[in-house]
Enzyme design. Structure first.
Site, PDB file in Angstrom:
ATOM      1  N   THR A  20       0.840  -1.031  -0.186  1.00  0.00           N
ATOM      2  CA  THR A  20       0.315   0.060   0.237  1.00  0.00           C
ATOM      3  C   THR A  20       1.022   0.588  -0.255  1.00  0.00           C
ATOM      4  O   THR A  20       0.626   2.268  -0.255  1.00  0.00           O
ATOM      5  CB  THR A  20      -0.763  -0.012   1.154  1.00  0.00           C
ATOM      6  OG1 THR A  20      -1.786  -0.883   0.707  1.00  0.00           O
ATOM      7  CG2 THR A  20      -1.452   1.169   1.226  1.00  0.00           C
ATOM      8  N   TYR A  34      -8.496   0.724  -2.908  1.00  0.00           N
ATOM      9  CA  TYR A  34      -7.139   1.057  -4.183  1.00  0.00           C
ATOM     10  C   TYR A  34      -6.268  -0.463  -5.011  1.00  0.00           C
ATOM     11  O   TYR A  34      -6.827  -1.168  -4.644  1.00  0.00           O
ATOM     12  CB  TYR A  34      -6.123   1.751  -3.594  1.00  0.00           C
ATOM     13  CG  TYR A  34      -5.293   1.352  -1.878  1.00  0.00           C
ATOM     14  CD1 TYR A  34      -6.576   0.972  -0.949  1.00  0.00           C
ATOM     15  CD2 TYR A  34      -4.639   0.791  -2.240  1.00  0.00           C
ATOM     16  CE1 TYR A  34      -6.447   0.761   0.251  1.00  0.00           C
ATOM     17  CE2 TYR A  34      -4.244   0.078  -1.054  1.00  0.00           C
ATOM     18  CZ  TYR A  34      -4.723  -0.288  -0.147  1.00  0.00           C
ATOM     19  OH  TYR A  34      -4.098  -1.195   1.014  1.00  0.00           O
ATOM     20  N   THR A 100       1.592  -4.273   4.244  1.00  0.00           N
ATOM     21  CA  THR A 100       1.950  -4.680   5.714  1.00  0.00           C
ATOM     22  C   THR A 100       0.879  -6.182   5.848  1.00  0.00           C
ATOM     23  O   THR A 100       1.087  -6.442   7.444  1.00  0.00           O
ATOM     24  CB  THR A 100       0.342  -3.870   6.275  1.00  0.00           C
ATOM     25  OG1 THR A 100      -0.968  -3.785   5.641  1.00  0.00           O
ATOM     26  CG2 THR A 100       1.254  -1.924   6.437  1.00  0.00           C
ATOM     27  N   ASP A 101       0.696  -6.790   5.000  1.00  0.00           N
ATOM     28  CA  ASP A 101      -0.491  -8.131   5.462  1.00  0.00           C
ATOM     29  C   ASP A 101       0.773  -8.988   5.774  1.00  0.00           C
ATOM     30  O   ASP A 101       0.319 -10.096   6.746  1.00  0.00           O
ATOM     31  CB  ASP A 101      -1.107  -8.578   3.738  1.00  0.00           C
ATOM     32  CG  ASP A 101      -2.155  -7.883   3.695  1.00  0.00           C
ATOM     33  OD1 ASP A 101      -2.428  -6.612   4.675  1.00  0.00           O
ATOM     34  OD2 ASP A 101      -2.292  -8.064   2.706  1.00  0.00           O
ATOM     35  N   LYS A 173       0.447  -7.522  12.483  1.00  0.00           N
ATOM     36  CA  LYS A 173      -0.965  -6.496  12.092  1.00  0.00           C
ATOM     37  C   LYS A 173      -1.993  -7.174  13.346  1.00  0.00           C
ATOM     38  O   LYS A 173      -2.392  -8.297  12.897  1.00  0.00           O
ATOM     39  CB  LYS A 173      -0.886  -6.872  10.482  1.00  0.00           C
ATOM     40  CG  LYS A 173      -2.106  -5.869  10.163  1.00  0.00           C
ATOM     41  CD  LYS A 173      -1.907  -6.118   8.344  1.00  0.00           C
ATOM     42  CE  LYS A 173      -2.676  -5.060   8.191  1.00  0.00           C
ATOM     43  NZ  LYS A 173      -2.766  -4.903   6.454  1.00  0.00           N
ATOM     44  N   GLU A 294      -2.154 -28.812  27.182  1.00  0.00           N
ATOM     45  CA  GLU A 294      -2.857 -29.007  27.145  1.00  0.00           C
ATOM     46  C   GLU A 294      -2.833 -30.405  26.364  1.00  0.00           C
ATOM     47  O   GLU A 294      -3.767 -31.065  25.996  1.00  0.00           O
ATOM     48  CB  GLU A 294      -3.310 -27.995  25.740  1.00  0.00           C
ATOM     49  CG  GLU A 294      -4.060 -26.782  26.479  1.00  0.00           C
ATOM     50  CD  GLU A 294      -5.194 -26.491  27.085  1.00  0.00           C
ATOM     51  OE1 GLU A 294      -5.901 -27.366  26.598  1.00  0.00           O
ATOM     52  OE2 GLU A 294      -5.884 -25.595  27.312  1.00  0.00           O
TER      53      GLU A 294
HETATM   54  N1  GLN Z   1      -1.910  -2.034   3.972  1.00  0.00           N
HETATM   55  C1  GLN Z   1      -1.264  -2.722   2.927  1.00  0.00           C
HETATM   56  O1  GLN Z   1      -0.207  -2.692   2.760  1.00  0.00           O
HETATM   57  C2  GLN Z   1      -1.410  -4.095   2.337  1.00  0.00           C
HETATM   58  C3  GLN Z   1      -2.065  -4.327   0.562  1.00  0.00           C
HETATM   59  C4  GLN Z   1      -1.313  -4.682   0.296  1.00  0.00           C
HETATM   60  N2  GLN Z   1      -2.669  -6.369   1.311  1.00  0.00           N
HETATM   61  C5  GLN Z   1       0.156  -5.948   1.110  1.00  0.00           C
HETATM   62  O2  GLN Z   1      -0.462  -6.296   1.795  1.00  0.00           O
HETATM   63  O3  GLN Z   1       0.210  -5.444   0.230  1.00  0.00           O
END
Ligand code: GLN
Length: 337
Positions: A20, A34, A100-101, A173, A294
């Site tokens: 992103t 986007y 970010t994923d 995340k 467990e």
């Molecule tokens: N906020 C993000 O970067 C998510 C955008 C995309 N799904 C990625 O991880 O690249």
């Protein structure tokens, strides 16, 4: 800046991979809808002219993808480039722009395999640069600030999001729609404000120069997959993953990494067939899986991931299994890293 001033600044390389932070939307109102991975690294750098006050910055486009599509080959390619740059006398710090994923997976991987004390900072954003209140510019500025700071050396791979400096090992995340997306169960290591870092704690786990793993000795990663625990679960997914070639299965377990009685026999069988079984937890704010709690791990010859979430446990298992196939040795590694 004149040449003399420039020579005093740190040299920072930005390795761009997409996400992103390189995304673009149709309108400024598109904060969530986007396309990721659209802008090249030169545009990212040009978008934050203030980077030149912090460091001599240059960029390299390593790939241009959304991070959910990261493969093990992509991880190796990126990590090998980071290692080459870290060895260069002309490089003082490295920033990696990333979706970010799976940012937390890449940050942890680099934390395990890069033999350098030079700062390596992984950064992303939650809104594309085209959106109102885009967060990528400030996150990138903060990443370069941290990467160019001598104080950042030897602290492991870092993540700068939302003004916080997080350990690449711990951070995850936790929220997918807010700019305050990245959290660690053990808290951030510091803050970065107006280009200055403020440190509060150090990582206790082995990393980078103190790690027994070295990207230069790793040419491929074993297949490790994850299966999810939930009510009414069956053993179908676990068996299918093993059949698909998984050398280890991360059990993304309920609560304390607990395993359904409908799944236990299949996991015992798979272990006898040589597949490593690693119990982690899918609870949101920090799982904590202990041996023989467990499940009788000693008897089953299983491993526990302790506080590592399933996706981080996959990373450590892959790296560890480049060196050992012994469950006891794997467990030692899971305690130390
Ligand atoms: N906020 C993000 O970067 C998510 C955008 C995309 N799904 C990625 O991880 O690249």
């Amino acid at each position: 800046k004149d040449t003399e001033q420039r020579q005093k600044l740190a040299n920072v390389v930005i390795l761009a991979t997409g996400g992103t932070i390189a995304g673009a939307g149709a309108s400024a109102a598109n904060s969530a809808t986007y396309q990721a991975a659209k802008l090249g690294v030169d545009k990212l750098i040009a978008g934050v002219p203030e980077l030149a006050d912090l460091a001599n910055v240059r960029g390299e486009q390593v790939m241009q993808i959304a991070s959910e599509s990261f493969s093990n080959d992509d991880l190796l390619k990126l990590a090998k480039r980071v290692a080459e740059l870290a060895e260069s006398k002309d490089v003082d710090g490295i920033v990696i722009t990333h979706g970010t994923d799976t940012l937390e997976e890449t940050a942890y991987f680099l934390n395990l395999v890069e033999k350098t004390d030079k700062p390596i900072v992984v950064v992303g954003s939650m809104r594309p640069g085209t959106a109102m209140s885009a967060d990528g510019m400030l996150n990138l500025y903060n990443a370069v600030a941290v990467a160019s700071d001598k104080q950042s050396r030897g602290k492991g791979v870092l993540v700068t999001m939302n003004d916080e400096i997080q350990s690449g090992r711990d951070v995850s995340k936790a929220v997918n729609i807010k700019t305050e997306a990245f959290k660690s169960a053990w808290g951030p290591m510091g803050m970065v404000v107006e280009g200055k870092s403020y440190w509060f704690r150090l990582p206790a786990k082995r990393h980078t120069t103190n790690s027994e793993f070295d990207i230069k000795q790793i040419s491929s990663l074993p297949q490790v997959d994850i299966a999810y625990g939930y009510g009414n679960v069956t053993d179908t997914a676990y068996k299918a993953l093993a059949q698909g070639g998984a050398k280890a299965i991360i059990h993304a377990g309920t609560g304390n990494g607990s395993v359904s009685s409908r799944v236990v026999p299949a996991l015992q069988e798979l272990r006898k067939d040589g597949v490593q079984i690693i119990r982690s937890s899918h609870v949101n704010q920090g799982g904590f899986v202990l041996r023989n709690a467990e499940q009788p791990d000693d008897k089953n010859d299983w491993v526990v991931a302790h506080d590592l979430n399933p996706q981080k446990a996959r990373i450590l298992a892959m790296v560890a299994m480049t060196k050992t196939q012994d469950a006891k040795e794997l467990q030692r590694i899971f305690w130390e890293y």
